[in-house]
Enzyme design. Structure first.
Site, PDB file in Angstrom:
ATOM      1  N   ASP A 170       0.833  -1.205   0.000  1.00 18.53           N
ATOM      2  CA  ASP A 170       0.000   0.000   0.000  1.00 18.53           C
ATOM      3  C   ASP A 170       0.871   1.259   0.000  1.00 18.53           C
ATOM      4  O   ASP A 170       1.976   1.246   0.532  1.00 18.53           O
ATOM      5  CB  ASP A 170      -0.920  -0.027   1.235  1.00 18.53           C
TER       6      ASP A 170
ATOM      7  N   ASN B 274       1.315   3.406  -2.909  1.00 20.18           N
ATOM      8  CA  ASN B 274       1.849   3.861  -4.209  1.00 20.18           C
ATOM      9  C   ASN B 274       1.321   5.247  -4.573  1.00 20.18           C
ATOM     10  O   ASN B 274       2.066   6.100  -5.049  1.00 20.18           O
ATOM     11  CB  ASN B 274       1.425   2.909  -5.341  1.00 20.18           C
TER      12      ASN B 274
ATOM     13  N   ARG C 176      -0.470   9.092 -10.118  1.00 15.98           N
ATOM     14  CA  ARG C 176      -0.498   7.845  -9.335  1.00 15.98           C
ATOM     15  C   ARG C 176       0.185   6.697 -10.082  1.00 15.98           C
ATOM     16  O   ARG C 176       0.805   5.833  -9.482  1.00 15.98           O
ATOM     17  CB  ARG C 176      -1.950   7.468  -9.020  1.00 15.98           C
TER      18      ARG C 176
ATOM     19  N   THR D 162     -10.709  -7.197  -5.109  1.00 16.98           N
ATOM     20  CA  THR D 162     -12.047  -7.169  -5.725  1.00 16.98           C
ATOM     21  C   THR D 162     -12.659  -5.769  -5.554  1.00 16.98           C
ATOM     22  O   THR D 162     -13.511  -5.358  -6.336  1.00 16.98           O
ATOM     23  CB  THR D 162     -12.973  -8.220  -5.077  1.00 16.98           C
ATOM     24  N   GLU D 163     -12.195  -5.032  -4.541  1.00 20.22           N
ATOM     25  CA  GLU D 163     -12.712  -3.684  -4.295  1.00 20.22           C
ATOM     26  C   GLU D 163     -12.033  -2.638  -5.189  1.00 20.22           C
ATOM     27  O   GLU D 163     -12.557  -1.540  -5.388  1.00 20.22           O
ATOM     28  CB  GLU D 163     -12.505  -3.295  -2.819  1.00 20.22           C
ATOM     29  N   ASN D 164     -10.851  -2.969  -5.729  1.00 22.14           N
ATOM     30  CA  ASN D 164     -10.126  -2.000  -6.563  1.00 22.14           C
ATOM     31  C   ASN D 164     -10.826  -1.692  -7.897  1.00 22.14           C
ATOM     32  O   ASN D 164     -10.476  -0.723  -8.575  1.00 22.14           O
ATOM     33  CB  ASN D 164      -8.690  -2.477  -6.857  1.00 22.14           C
TER      34      ASN D 164
ATOM     35  N   ARG E 153     -12.041   1.899  -8.656  1.00 21.58           N
ATOM     36  CA  ARG E 153     -11.137   3.015  -8.971  1.00 21.58           C
ATOM     37  C   ARG E 153     -11.438   3.554 -10.381  1.00 21.58           C
ATOM     38  O   ARG E 153     -12.095   2.867 -11.182  1.00 21.58           O
ATOM     39  CB  ARG E 153      -9.681   2.546  -8.905  1.00 21.58           C
TER      40      ARG E 153
ATOM     41  N   SER F 242      -7.936  -5.511   5.218  1.00 22.14           N
ATOM     42  CA  SER F 242      -8.545  -5.216   3.911  1.00 22.14           C
ATOM     43  C   SER F 242      -8.931  -6.449   3.090  1.00 22.14           C
ATOM     44  O   SER F 242      -8.615  -6.537   1.895  1.00 22.14           O
ATOM     45  CB  SER F 242      -7.609  -4.313   3.083  1.00 22.14           C
TER      46      SER F 242
HETATM   47  C1  FPP Z   1      -2.229   0.179  -3.176  1.00 24.77           C
HETATM   48  O1  FPP Z   1      -1.687   1.457  -3.207  1.00 24.77           O
HETATM   49  C2  FPP Z   1      -1.687  -0.544  -4.281  1.00 24.77           C
HETATM   50  C3  FPP Z   1      -2.395  -1.098  -5.279  1.00 24.77           C
HETATM   51  C4  FPP Z   1      -3.866  -1.095  -5.360  1.00 24.77           C
HETATM   52  C5  FPP Z   1      -1.713  -1.743  -6.379  1.00 24.77           C
HETATM   53  C6  FPP Z   1      -0.501  -2.479  -5.966  1.00 24.77           C
HETATM   54  C7  FPP Z   1       0.227  -2.884  -7.149  1.00 24.77           C
HETATM   55  C8  FPP Z   1       1.556  -2.889  -7.218  1.00 24.77           C
HETATM   56  C9  FPP Z   1       2.417  -2.489  -6.111  1.00 24.77           C
HETATM   57  C10 FPP Z   1       2.238  -3.375  -8.423  1.00 24.77           C
HETATM   58  C11 FPP Z   1       1.868  -4.782  -8.675  1.00 24.77           C
HETATM   59  C12 FPP Z   1       2.878  -5.418  -9.459  1.00 24.77           C
HETATM   60  C13 FPP Z   1       2.692  -6.510 -10.181  1.00 24.77           C
HETATM   61  C14 FPP Z   1       3.851  -7.103 -10.816  1.00 24.77           C
HETATM   62  C15 FPP Z   1       1.387  -7.166 -10.353  1.00 24.77           C
HETATM   63  P1  FPP Z   1      -2.669   2.671  -3.435  1.00 24.77           P
HETATM   64  O2  FPP Z   1      -2.734   2.954  -4.897  1.00 24.77           O
HETATM   65  O3  FPP Z   1      -3.985   2.378  -2.787  1.00 24.77           O
HETATM   66  O4  FPP Z   1      -1.890   3.798  -2.691  1.00 24.77           O
HETATM   67  P2  FPP Z   1      -2.541   4.941  -1.784  1.00 24.77           P
HETATM   68  O5  FPP Z   1      -3.232   4.241  -0.636  1.00 24.77           O
HETATM   69  O6  FPP Z   1      -1.359   5.719  -1.336  1.00 24.77           O
HETATM   70  O7  FPP Z   1      -3.468   5.706  -2.672  1.00 24.77           O
END
Ligand code: FPP
Length: 250
Positions: A28, A30, A41, A74-76, A79, A203
């Site tokens: 989490d 990114n 993002r 499944t919740e993503n 977005r 989560s």
């Molecule tokens: C949560 O951070 C992260 C995700 C929903 C995606 C995670 C995916 C990766 C780290 C890359 C995956 C890599 C492969 C190879 C499949 P967020 O976007 O919710 O961050 P935030 O809470 O700061 O907004």
């Protein structure tokens, strides 16, 4: 693998026989990593893939038996479409560059979650990863994609009920049998669950499997998570007393 002196120092202090067999990670932060730098993002997610690369290599080097990464829940799906599209491109990108090394290192790729809703190109990339590595007997690298633990439990119950009706299995249903219907069938439960990004939540990740996992939370955003953080998490894990409901013998 060339380690930095600080990494070497923590590694020396670890008990190499007590490295967690199965590590699960909620990656989490990114988005916040990118926002703090005034970047879109998507740049955070791309950097997150780089952390995935480094983490997979290091876990393999440390001798873990399984690494499970929560890549898309499944919740993503709620977005914005552009972000979903971007996230759906990542498994393919990752496997395109890493698959030869995964094959060489005897790593076995697995998918957790329902593949049905994944776009065809993601299913194809994952299928290729699965078939290229299916004979490998080293670390299991599990990508949780379109994964939600409650949905996984429901799918398991449905499959189990179907087999019961067809007479393929018999009552009673015990934990071991139920376990064999989950996406994680055959894997040990996670010993350690790490969540980056500063939230203290599970989560909807591996709800059944983390019953006795040690939990480790860090405010560090996933793109900044590095080998030293991982070593510290393992060092902390080795300090914990896992009692599984028993009384401490000390
Ligand atoms: C949560 O951070 C992260 C995700 C929903 C995606 C995670 C995916 C990766 C780290 C890359 C995956 C890599 C492969 C190879 C499949 P967020 O976007 O919710 O961050 P935030 O809470 O700061 O907004």
């Amino acid at each position: 693998m060339q380690l930095k002196p600080q990494e070497e120092e923590i590694l020396q202090q670890l008990d190499r026989r007590r490295i967690p067999a199965h590590l699960a990670i909620i990656m989490d932060g990114n988005g916040r990593w990118a926002r703090e730098r005034g970047l879109p993002r998507s740049v955070g997610h791309r950097q997150g893939v780089e952390t995935v690369r480094q983490t997979v290599r290091f876990c393999d080097y440390l001798g873990l038996k399984a690494l499970t990464l929560f890549a898309f829940s499944t919740e993503n799906w709620s977005r914005p479409a552009a972000e979903i599209d971007f996230l759906m491109g990542l498994p393919e990108q990752y496997l395109q560059t890493e698959l030869p090394e995964l094959v060489k290192n005897n790593v076995r790729v697995n998918l957790l979650g329902d593949p049905e809703r994944l776009p065809a190109q993601v299913q194809k990339a994952i299928d290729e990863g699965l078939s290229a590595t299916k004979k490998n007997s080293g670390m299991a690298l599990n990508f949780a994609l379109n994964y939600g633990a409650r949905a996984e439990i429901i799918r398991a119950v449905q499959a189990l009920a179907g087999d019961l009706q067809r007479g393929k299995i018999e009552l009673p249903i015990d934990e071991k049998l139920f376990d064999s219907y989950l996406d994680t069938a055959g894997l040990p439960d996670p010993d350690l669950l790490i969540r980056t990004g500063g939230e203290y939540r599970i989560s909807n990740f591996l709800l059944w499997q983390v019953a006795y996992s040690e939990l480790w939370f860090t405010p560090v955003y996933w793109p900044d998570f590095n080998r030293q953080h991982l070593l510290r998490a393992i060092a902390d894990f080795q300090q914990r007393e896992r009692r599984y409901g028993r009384i401490s013998p000390k």
